[in-house]
Design a protein around this motif. Structure first.
Motif, PDB file in Angstrom:
ATOM      1  N   ASN A  89     -11.164  -6.624 -22.757  1.00 61.26           N
ATOM      2  CA  ASN A  89     -11.574  -8.255 -23.990  1.00 61.26           C
ATOM      3  C   ASN A  89     -12.071  -7.418 -25.072  1.00 61.26           C
ATOM      4  OD1 ASN A  89     -10.100 -10.442 -22.357  1.00 61.26           O
ATOM      5  ND2 ASN A  89     -12.189 -10.189 -21.223  1.00 61.26           N
ATOM      6  N   GLY A  90     -11.900  -5.967 -25.542  1.00 60.50           N
ATOM      7  CA  GLY A  90     -13.019  -5.790 -26.250  1.00 60.50           C
ATOM      8  C   GLY A  90     -12.201  -5.284 -27.318  1.00 60.50           C
ATOM      9  N   LYS A  91     -12.922  -5.205 -28.310  1.00 58.18           N
ATOM     10  CA  LYS A  91     -12.089  -4.888 -29.640  1.00 58.18           C
ATOM     11  C   LYS A  91     -12.424  -3.850 -30.294  1.00 58.18           C
ATOM     12  CE  LYS A  91      -8.949  -9.028 -29.934  1.00 58.18           C
ATOM     13  NZ  LYS A  91      -9.021 -10.654 -30.655  1.00 58.18           N
ATOM     14  N   ILE A  92     -12.003  -2.892 -31.571  1.00 54.26           N
ATOM     15  CA  ILE A  92     -11.975  -1.678 -31.407  1.00 54.26           C
ATOM     16  C   ILE A  92     -11.201  -2.239 -33.308  1.00 54.26           C
ATOM     17  CG2 ILE A  92     -11.735   0.932 -32.481  1.00 54.26           C
ATOM     18  CD1 ILE A  92     -13.313   0.270 -29.912  1.00 54.26           C
ATOM     19  N   ASP A  93     -12.226  -2.474 -34.679  1.00 54.28           N
ATOM     20  CA  ASP A  93     -11.086  -2.954 -35.480  1.00 54.28           C
ATOM     21  C   ASP A  93     -10.611  -3.650 -35.205  1.00 54.28           C
ATOM     22  OD1 ASP A  93     -12.964  -0.573 -37.072  1.00 54.28           O
ATOM     23  OD2 ASP A  93     -10.941   0.466 -36.917  1.00 54.28           O
ATOM     24  N   GLY A  94     -10.924  -5.165 -34.671  1.00 50.80           N
ATOM     25  CA  GLY A  94      -9.577  -6.584 -34.479  1.00 50.80           C
ATOM     26  C   GLY A  94      -8.476  -6.292 -33.807  1.00 50.80           C
ATOM     27  N   GLN A  95      -8.726  -5.084 -33.183  1.00 50.08           N
ATOM     28  CA  GLN A  95      -7.698  -5.115 -32.034  1.00 50.08           C
ATOM     29  C   GLN A  95      -8.270  -4.365 -30.691  1.00 50.08           C
ATOM     30  OE1 GLN A  95      -4.748  -5.193 -33.219  1.00 50.08           O
ATOM     31  NE2 GLN A  95      -4.956  -5.556 -35.183  1.00 50.08           N
ATOM     32  N   PRO A  96      -7.249  -5.021 -29.895  1.00 49.08           N
ATOM     33  CA  PRO A  96      -7.014  -4.872 -28.378  1.00 49.08           C
ATOM     34  C   PRO A  96      -7.540  -3.490 -28.548  1.00 49.08           C
ATOM     35  CG  PRO A  96      -5.797  -5.964 -28.434  1.00 49.08           C
ATOM     36  CD  PRO A  96      -6.015  -5.858 -29.394  1.00 49.08           C
ATOM     37  N   LEU A  97      -8.438  -2.365 -27.683  1.00 51.42           N
ATOM     38  CA  LEU A  97      -8.484  -0.911 -27.493  1.00 51.42           C
ATOM     39  C   LEU A  97      -6.668  -0.810 -26.444  1.00 51.42           C
ATOM     40  CD1 LEU A  97     -11.088  -1.471 -26.586  1.00 51.42           C
ATOM     41  CD2 LEU A  97     -10.995  -0.448 -25.049  1.00 51.42           C
ATOM     42  N   ALA A 137      -8.389   2.282 -22.895  1.00 47.20           N
ATOM     43  CA  ALA A 137      -9.473   1.748 -21.929  1.00 47.20           C
ATOM     44  C   ALA A 137      -8.858   1.902 -20.551  1.00 47.20           C
ATOM     45  CB  ALA A 137      -7.725   0.155 -21.803  1.00 47.20           C
ATOM     46  N   MET A 138      -7.605   2.236 -20.146  1.00 51.48           N
ATOM     47  CA  MET A 138      -8.024   2.863 -18.396  1.00 51.48           C
ATOM     48  C   MET A 138      -8.680   4.118 -18.584  1.00 51.48           C
ATOM     49  SD  MET A 138      -5.807   0.876 -17.406  1.00 51.48           S
ATOM     50  CE  MET A 138      -6.350  -0.215 -18.020  1.00 51.48           C
ATOM     51  N   SER A 139      -8.802   4.889 -19.649  1.00 49.60           N
ATOM     52  CA  SER A 139     -10.308   5.845 -20.071  1.00 49.60           C
ATOM     53  C   SER A 139     -11.607   5.523 -20.018  1.00 49.60           C
ATOM     54  CB  SER A 139      -9.171   6.468 -20.959  1.00 49.60           C
ATOM     55  OG  SER A 139      -8.430   7.389 -21.005  1.00 49.60           O
ATOM     56  N   TYR A 140     -11.610   4.514 -20.532  1.00 52.80           N
ATOM     57  CA  TYR A 140     -12.849   3.932 -20.609  1.00 52.80           C
ATOM     58  C   TYR A 140     -13.447   3.521 -19.106  1.00 52.80           C
ATOM     59  CZ  TYR A 140     -16.599   2.515 -23.954  1.00 52.80           C
ATOM     60  OH  TYR A 140     -17.349   2.536 -24.806  1.00 52.80           O
ATOM     61  N   TYR A 141     -11.995   3.203 -18.281  1.00 50.60           N
ATOM     62  CA  TYR A 141     -12.734   2.618 -17.030  1.00 50.60           C
ATOM     63  C   TYR A 141     -12.592   4.021 -15.958  1.00 50.60           C
ATOM     64  CZ  TYR A 141     -11.479  -2.114 -17.227  1.00 50.60           C
ATOM     65  OH  TYR A 141     -10.646  -3.256 -17.606  1.00 50.60           O
ATOM     66  N   ARG A 196      -9.392  -9.496 -15.772  1.00 49.98           N
ATOM     67  CA  ARG A 196     -10.286 -10.018 -16.992  1.00 49.98           C
ATOM     68  C   ARG A 196     -10.380 -10.690 -18.305  1.00 49.98           C
ATOM     69  NH1 ARG A 196     -12.175  -8.788 -11.631  1.00 49.98           N
ATOM     70  NH2 ARG A 196     -14.534  -7.475 -11.542  1.00 49.98           N
ATOM     71  N   ARG A 197      -8.508 -10.473 -18.166  1.00 48.57           N
ATOM     72  CA  ARG A 197      -8.250 -11.281 -19.290  1.00 48.57           C
ATOM     73  C   ARG A 197      -8.042 -12.494 -18.729  1.00 48.57           C
ATOM     74  NH1 ARG A 197      -4.778  -5.980 -21.986  1.00 48.57           N
ATOM     75  NH2 ARG A 197      -6.155  -5.302 -22.733  1.00 48.57           N
ATOM     76  N   ALA A 198      -7.821 -12.490 -18.122  1.00 49.57           N
ATOM     77  CA  ALA A 198      -7.505 -14.143 -17.318  1.00 49.57           C
ATOM     78  C   ALA A 198      -8.676 -14.752 -17.093  1.00 49.57           C
ATOM     79  CB  ALA A 198      -6.235 -14.463 -16.831  1.00 49.57           C
ATOM     80  N   ASN A 199      -9.609 -13.934 -16.310  1.00 43.21           N
ATOM     81  CA  ASN A 199     -10.538 -14.571 -16.011  1.00 43.21           C
ATOM     82  C   ASN A 199     -11.937 -13.835 -16.263  1.00 43.21           C
ATOM     83  OD1 ASN A 199      -8.708 -17.337 -13.715  1.00 43.21           O
ATOM     84  ND2 ASN A 199      -8.311 -15.229 -13.291  1.00 43.21           N
ATOM     85  N   PRO A 200     -12.509 -13.486 -17.516  1.00 44.46           N
ATOM     86  CA  PRO A 200     -13.442 -13.395 -17.898  1.00 44.46           C
ATOM     87  C   PRO A 200     -15.023 -12.958 -16.956  1.00 44.46           C
ATOM     88  CG  PRO A 200     -12.407 -13.476 -20.012  1.00 44.46           C
ATOM     89  CD  PRO A 200     -12.115 -14.286 -18.255  1.00 44.46           C
ATOM     90  N   ARG A 201     -15.601 -11.811 -16.898  1.00 42.43           N
ATOM     91  CA  ARG A 201     -16.965 -12.284 -16.266  1.00 42.43           C
ATOM     92  C   ARG A 201     -17.478 -11.881 -16.665  1.00 42.43           C
ATOM     93  NH1 ARG A 201     -15.153 -10.157  -9.774  1.00 42.43           N
ATOM     94  NH2 ARG A 201     -12.751 -10.887 -10.229  1.00 42.43           N
ATOM     95  N   ALA A 202     -19.140 -11.935 -15.780  1.00 43.74           N
ATOM     96  CA  ALA A 202     -20.426 -10.504 -16.602  1.00 43.74           C
ATOM     97  C   ALA A 202     -19.892  -9.870 -16.350  1.00 43.74           C
ATOM     98  CB  ALA A 202     -21.652 -11.812 -16.904  1.00 43.74           C
ATOM     99  N   ASP A 203     -19.300  -8.763 -16.440  1.00 48.64           N
ATOM    100  CA  ASP A 203     -18.878  -7.783 -15.943  1.00 48.64           C
ATOM    101  C   ASP A 203     -18.541  -6.400 -16.632  1.00 48.64           C
ATOM    102  OD1 ASP A 203     -15.977  -7.738 -15.390  1.00 48.64           O
ATOM    103  OD2 ASP A 203     -16.765  -8.279 -13.704  1.00 48.64           O
ATOM    104  N   LEU A 204     -18.402  -5.360 -16.248  1.00 53.65           N
ATOM    105  CA  LEU A 204     -18.139  -4.084 -17.505  1.00 53.65           C
ATOM    106  C   LEU A 204     -16.684  -4.065 -18.323  1.00 53.65           C
ATOM    107  CD1 LEU A 204     -19.793  -1.623 -19.478  1.00 53.65           C
ATOM    108  CD2 LEU A 204     -18.884  -0.068 -17.606  1.00 53.65           C
ATOM    109  N   ALA A 205     -16.541  -4.025 -16.658  1.00 52.99           N
ATOM    110  CA  ALA A 205     -14.587  -4.417 -16.545  1.00 52.99           C
ATOM    111  C   ALA A 205     -14.070  -5.610 -17.428  1.00 52.99           C
ATOM    112  CB  ALA A 205     -13.514  -4.616 -15.413  1.00 52.99           C
ATOM    113  N   SER A 206     -14.634  -7.198 -17.588  1.00 52.55           N
ATOM    114  CA  SER A 206     -14.168  -8.020 -18.642  1.00 52.55           C
ATOM    115  C   SER A 206     -14.625  -7.129 -20.511  1.00 52.55           C
ATOM    116  CB  SER A 206     -14.959  -8.888 -18.268  1.00 52.55           C
ATOM    117  OG  SER A 206     -14.820  -9.504 -16.961  1.00 52.55           O
ATOM    118  N   VAL A 207     -15.561  -6.794 -20.107  1.00 53.39           N
ATOM    119  CA  VAL A 207     -16.076  -6.160 -21.798  1.00 53.39           C
ATOM    120  C   VAL A 207     -15.039  -5.278 -22.046  1.00 53.39           C
ATOM    121  CG1 VAL A 207     -17.687  -4.436 -23.054  1.00 53.39           C
ATOM    122  CG2 VAL A 207     -18.426  -6.070 -21.190  1.00 53.39           C
ATOM    123  N   ILE A 208     -14.630  -4.215 -21.567  1.00 55.09           N
ATOM    124  CA  ILE A 208     -13.414  -3.146 -21.753  1.00 55.09           C
ATOM    125  C   ILE A 208     -12.073  -3.785 -21.284  1.00 55.09           C
ATOM    126  CG2 ILE A 208     -11.821  -0.870 -20.580  1.00 55.09           C
ATOM    127  CD1 ILE A 208     -14.923  -0.415 -19.398  1.00 55.09           C
TER     128      ILE A 208
END
Length: 424
Positions: A240-248, A253-257, A226-238
């Motif tokens: 590519n998500g950022k907290i305070d400007g930094q990736p999870l 990230a694994m725990s979120y999934y 999903r970092r290479a090919n983001p889509r409209a799904d929750l996996a792409s949100v997690i």
């Protein structure tokens, strides 16, 4: 006073939750005789058992005073806690999801996916979920009047919905179901990896850790994709998500999934299968729903109360505190017993009756306050759509054998609900 040892042992015994009545009786005794007291079952650190609805709300309301993450968020033995801390560099958690977080992290991480789960955004999924529900009702009909409702319908429908939301391919759903059941059913010989009955609240930490590692391996690959090919799904949100400007962080990230891929279907599955079990045992309630589908929202709330799939969470006092006149010290551990709160006679008239017309129904099954279940609106929507589709065709239902609950003291629901039914 300390809670009598037989009661203390019962409320930590996974088999007592499978039995249902044993644990209900223990909590009813506690609400009456020792509604907020300390338990010290063998092999555990002492903890306060919060059994009344009002006291559970009181603790949940005070997030700064009662933390989720300072000690294990799930009841754990002294040995298991020591082992997890050794594995995790001092942390009491094998995963670090929203459940194990306190503010400011909790709020920042929750905000990341909150938009995906608010009612106005979920409406876009309604027609797709209905299509999925219709497919499962057709599948049930194809069983010819007999099936195991838990295994054949309830486990699979919410699983398919949440995996589509996350972006997991359908071919991997059986794997996700198996891993979820191994994680939550770690004490159940039918579900865990060892095939053995585990009698404390902890199956071997190594076994649970191996399940977590399997999840992480799987979602690591999804993250890279999903970092290479983001889509409209929750996996792409997690991914590519950022907290305070930094990736999870990797663990976060694994725990979120993992929480999305387990709690995202298992609790709904339990509620749906528990609801049909209750309707099969209470034909007059089924008749009411058949005659008046406007009662479906009432069925949903009552079945969530009735099953209460999440049996407890633990909290840790961050300072000396007082709840319901009981003084606790900084560092004390508290068990919030949701099934007990949902059977509290002070809040629910005739709490041991399954009543689809119960109103109000202020159950605590989704938690309360800042940590209220993120997926509650999706869960309700999935249930509503399934019942709308099923009741349009289901004419009668009865048990065809003895339903069974899984053995688990943390997340627990039916593992088998054999039924006979008529459908058109």
């Amino acid at each position: 006073m300390t809670i009598p040892s037989d009661i203390a042992q019962t409320i930590v015994d996974p088999r007592a939750y499978a039995d249902g009545k044993r644990v209900d009786d223990a909590f009813a005794w506690l609400r009456r005789e020792a509604p907020l007291d300390r338990a010290q079952p063998e092999g555990f650190d002492p903890f306060w058992v919060v059994t009344r609805h009002a006291d559970i709300l009181e603790v949940e309301r005070q997030n700064e005073l009662f933390h989720n993450g300072d000690r294990s968020t799930v009841l754990t033995t002294i040995d298991a806690d020591r082992k997890v801390r050794e594995m995790m560099g001092g942390s009491p958690h094998l995963v670090r999801s929203l459940v194990q977080m306190d503010n400011p992290d909790h709020m920042a991480y929750r905000r990341l996916t909150q938009g995906s789960f608010v009612p106005q955004n979920l409406r876009a999924l309604e027609s797709r979920i209905r299509e999925i529900a219709k497919g499962f009702v057709d599948r049930m009909a194809s069983h010819g009047g007999q099936c195991d409702f838990a295994r054949d319908v309830a486990f699979l429908y919410p699983l398919h919905v949440i995996m589509e939301v996350i972006g997991v391919p359908e071919s991997d759903e059986p794997r996700m179901l198996k891993l979820t059941q191994e994680l939550f059913g770690s004490a159940d010989p039918d579900l865990n990896r060892t095939g053995e009955e585990i009698q404390t609240t902890n199956a071997g930490v190594d076994t649970i850790q191996s399940v977590v590692m399997d999840f992480m391996l799987y979602f690591n690959a999804i993250t890279e994709d999903r970092r290479a090919n983001p889509r409209a799904d929750l996996a792409s949100v997690i991914a590519n998500g950022k907290i305070d400007g930094q990736p999870l962080g990797h663990l976060e990230a694994m725990s979120y999934y993992i929480i999305a891929a387990t709690a995202g279907h298992d609790t709904t599955s339990s509620t749906v299968s528990g609801a049909l079990w209750a309707l099969a045992e209470n034909p007059e309630q089924f008749a009411k729903l058949k005659a008046n589908p406007a009662l479906i929202p009432g069925l949903i709330e009552e079945s969530i109360r009735w099953v209460t799939p999440v049996k407890h969470f633990m909290r840790t006092a961050t300072a000396d505190a007082e709840v319901a006149g009981r003084k606790m010290a900084k560092g004390d551990w508290l068990m919030l017993s949701y099934p007990s709160g949902n059977r509290d006679e002070a809040v629910f008239a005739d709490p041991f009756k399954f009543d689809v017309e119960r109103t109000p129904n202020k159950h605590v099954a989704f938690g309360y306050g800042a940590h209220v279940c993120l997926g509650q609106h999706l869960a309700r929507m999935e249930m509503r759509i399934l019942w709308e589709e099923l009741f349009a065709r289901l004419e009668s239902v009865e048990l065809d054998g003895t339903p069974r609950n899984m053995s688990a003291s943390f997340v627990c629901g039916p593992k088998s609900v054999p039924i006979r039914f008529k459908m058109h």
